[in-house]
Design an enzyme around this catalytic site. Structure first.
Site, PDB file in Angstrom:
ATOM      1  N   SER A 236       5.332  -9.679   1.236  1.00 33.46           N
ATOM      2  CA  SER A 236       4.701  -8.657   0.466  1.00 33.46           C
ATOM      3  C   SER A 236       3.292  -8.272   0.692  1.00 33.46           C
ATOM      4  O   SER A 236       2.532  -9.214   0.724  1.00 33.46           O
ATOM      5  CB  SER A 236       5.099  -8.595  -0.801  1.00 33.46           C
ATOM      6  N   GLN A 258       1.175  -8.019  -6.418  1.00 34.51           N
ATOM      7  CA  GLN A 258       2.091  -8.414  -5.012  1.00 34.51           C
ATOM      8  C   GLN A 258       1.434  -9.868  -4.967  1.00 34.51           C
ATOM      9  O   GLN A 258       2.308 -10.581  -4.049  1.00 34.51           O
ATOM     10  CB  GLN A 258       1.500  -7.504  -3.986  1.00 34.51           C
ATOM     11  N   HIS A 261       4.228 -12.907  -5.696  1.00 35.19           N
ATOM     12  CA  HIS A 261       5.799 -12.824  -5.292  1.00 35.19           C
ATOM     13  C   HIS A 261       6.014 -14.610  -5.079  1.00 35.19           C
ATOM     14  O   HIS A 261       7.461 -14.608  -5.214  1.00 35.19           O
ATOM     15  CB  HIS A 261       5.948 -12.074  -4.033  1.00 35.19           C
ATOM     16  N   GLU A 327       2.809  -2.184   3.789  1.00 36.56           N
ATOM     17  CA  GLU A 327       4.000  -1.935   2.849  1.00 36.56           C
ATOM     18  C   GLU A 327       3.807  -1.008   1.745  1.00 36.56           C
ATOM     19  O   GLU A 327       4.444   0.267   1.706  1.00 36.56           O
ATOM     20  CB  GLU A 327       4.424  -3.522   2.422  1.00 36.56           C
ATOM     21  N   HIS A 328       2.739  -1.165   0.966  1.00 39.88           N
ATOM     22  CA  HIS A 328       2.536  -0.329  -0.217  1.00 39.88           C
ATOM     23  C   HIS A 328       1.095   0.126  -0.212  1.00 39.88           C
ATOM     24  O   HIS A 328       0.310  -0.729  -0.013  1.00 39.88           O
ATOM     25  CB  HIS A 328       2.870  -1.226  -1.478  1.00 39.88           C
ATOM     26  N   ASP A 361       8.690  -0.520  -7.110  1.00 39.41           N
ATOM     27  CA  ASP A 361       9.626  -1.843  -7.001  1.00 39.41           C
ATOM     28  C   ASP A 361      10.821  -1.720  -7.850  1.00 39.41           C
ATOM     29  O   ASP A 361      11.972  -2.319  -7.618  1.00 39.41           O
ATOM     30  CB  ASP A 361       8.702  -2.963  -7.556  1.00 39.41           C
ATOM     31  N   GLU A 415      19.281  12.219  41.089  1.00 40.99           N
ATOM     32  CA  GLU A 415      19.416  10.835  40.963  1.00 40.99           C
ATOM     33  C   GLU A 415      20.584  10.127  41.660  1.00 40.99           C
ATOM     34  O   GLU A 415      20.715   8.915  41.269  1.00 40.99           O
ATOM     35  CB  GLU A 415      19.945  10.840  39.208  1.00 40.99           C
ATOM     36  N   HIS A 420      28.490  12.619  39.038  1.00 39.52           N
ATOM     37  CA  HIS A 420      28.521  13.291  37.827  1.00 39.52           C
ATOM     38  C   HIS A 420      28.531  14.959  38.416  1.00 39.52           C
ATOM     39  O   HIS A 420      28.848  15.605  37.512  1.00 39.52           O
ATOM     40  CB  HIS A 420      26.623  12.779  37.596  1.00 39.52           C
TER      41      HIS A 420
END
Length: 431
Positions: A236, A258, A261, A327-328, A361, A415, A420
């Site tokens: 985190s 954080q 953790h 992340e945050h 959270d 192509e 096709h």
């Protein structure tokens, strides 16, 4: 702690190193590759071995899965305050998930053509619930409840057992309430491998979601392709943008939230245009950390994963945030909302001093399963769409196709794909 100032000669290089932090150190990936390979080759036998080695628990394969009586016992063991908190969070997360759920749609862009998208829930998904250093009860809600809101029928959860071979009661209560249909007593990289490949007792899943330490992140990288994953996310991290008007005690408390953790690889970063404010935050970090019960864990992060960065101004701070892609990201400034358009990447953004990261959270609503290590530049937080299959839907009338046959034939010729072109022209020429 590391101090960096825009005035320092080497500031650019130091920031660049911070931007390019790895989610999975190479030495961890090497160890995880052996674990994953062993589970793939040996199945339940490998799971039993790893349970004994890593979790110090001896279980037979028939005891890997949580039984009905264990749910009943867990419910009895959880107090009413915890039940109410869990139920509240489930309600909030479910409401947000349902609001974000994609819906089938179609439109007619030109006469005779109908185009659209169809969304169908996956059938069997796996949720990883960390529990090695602390039971992450909230992660249950931020994965399982979202999968249930998406309409997934089989929601598998894996979580490390406690030393007595049972699952933490609050975690188990939350799993049942949130909608898990199976709960397996296994954790770490070997649990990821079990869900990805299946064993003699564990049926493989279609997708694996959920946070974890660097070992879990590395395992998800290895199994990707055999199964889908939400993202590769490691330890985190939090970044705070703050001006001189912010409360340094609030900022320090959020950074420490954080740091505790558990892996010691977490990062807590604050960026401000005020050196005096950063000085106050540093003092608060020392003062508040000394009062925390998980002091040893926190001190690891304070010594090697905490950065106090002085930016030239708040726009420069926002630029740093976008390059770090945290992340945050908390924006604790007088003009927090005005800075929002200048922030290019973040897993979740918390505006104002009354929106602490732990609200996200636990109880706010959006999932706390978020990208780390700068991967917010291309991954996003977990949402209902991550549990759904998206299919394009196309429908033409004969008249509409005829208007595009020549263009289809042209592309086929460019192509070198004659068949096709014929699949369109045969319809034009059919009598």
């Amino acid at each position: 702690m590391k101090r960096i100032s825009w005035k320092d000669q080497g500031a650019s290089a130091e920031l660049e190193a911070l931007y390019n932090r790895p989610a999975c150190p190479r030495e961890i990936e090497d160890a995880v590759s052996e674990i994953v390979a062993k589970v793939k080759a040996e199945g339940d036998g490998a799971i039993a071995d790893f349970l004994a080695r890593f979790d110090k628990v001896t279980l037979r394969p028939q005891d890997f899965i949580v039984k009905a009586d264990e749910y009943t016992e867990a419910e009895r063991a959880v107090d009413e305050n915890a039940k109410q908190a869990i139920d509240l969070a489930i309600a909030h997360v479910t409401a947000f998930a349902e609001q974000a759920k994609p819906h089938d749609h179609s439109f007619s862009p030109r006469e005779g053509v109908v185009l659209g998208e169809r969304f169908v829930p996956m059938e069997r998904i796996g949720c990883y619930i960390p529990g090695g250093t602390a039971p992450l009860v909230s992660t249950v809600i931020h994965t399982v409840a979202i999968a249930k809101a998406a309409g997934v029928r089989e929601i598998v959860a894996t979580t490390p057992p406690m030393k007595d071979g049972t699952v933490n009661p609050a975690t188990l209560y939350a799993l049942k309430r949130a909608g898990a249909t199976e709960v397996w007593k296994m954790g770490g990289a070997y649990a990821i491998a079990a869900m990805a490949y299946g064993t003699q007792t564990v049926k493989k899943v279609e997708k694996i979601v959920g946070p974890g330490n660097a070992y879990v992140a590395a395992a998800k990288k290895f199994v990707y392709g055999s199964v889908a994953i939400d993202m590769v996310a490691g330890p985190s991290e939090i970044m705070i943008l703050a001006d001189a008007a912010a409360n340094p005690a609030f900022a320090a408390a959020d950074m420490l939230s954080q740091a505790e953790h558990g892996s010691g690889l977490e990062q807590s970063v604050i960026v401000s245009d005020s050196k005096a404010f950063l000085d106050s935050v540093e003092a608060e970090l020392h003062r508040q950390s000394a009062t925390l019960p998980r002091l040893a864990t926190v001190e690891k992060v304070l010594s090697r994963g905490t950065y106090l960065i002085e930016a030239e101004d708040l726009l420069s701070a926002a630029e740093i945030a976008g390059k770090y892609a945290p992340e945050h990201l908390e924006v604790m400034c007088s003009n927090s909302r005005e800075l929002l358009p200048h922030i290019k990447a973040a897993g979740a953004i918390f505006l104002g001093q009354w929106t602490p990261e732990p609200a996200g959270d636990f109880t706010a609503g959006p999932s706390h399963v978020l990208p780390t290590a700068g991967t917010a530049k291309f991954f996003h937080g977990l949402s209902t769409i991550d549990f759904m299959r998206r299919s394009s839907v196309l429908e033409y009338t004969r008249e509409a196709l005829m208007k595009e046959v020549s263009a289809i034939e042209c592309f086929a010729s460019l192509e070198g794909l004659a068949a096709h072109g014929r699949s369109a022209s045969i319809r034009r020429d059919w009598k």
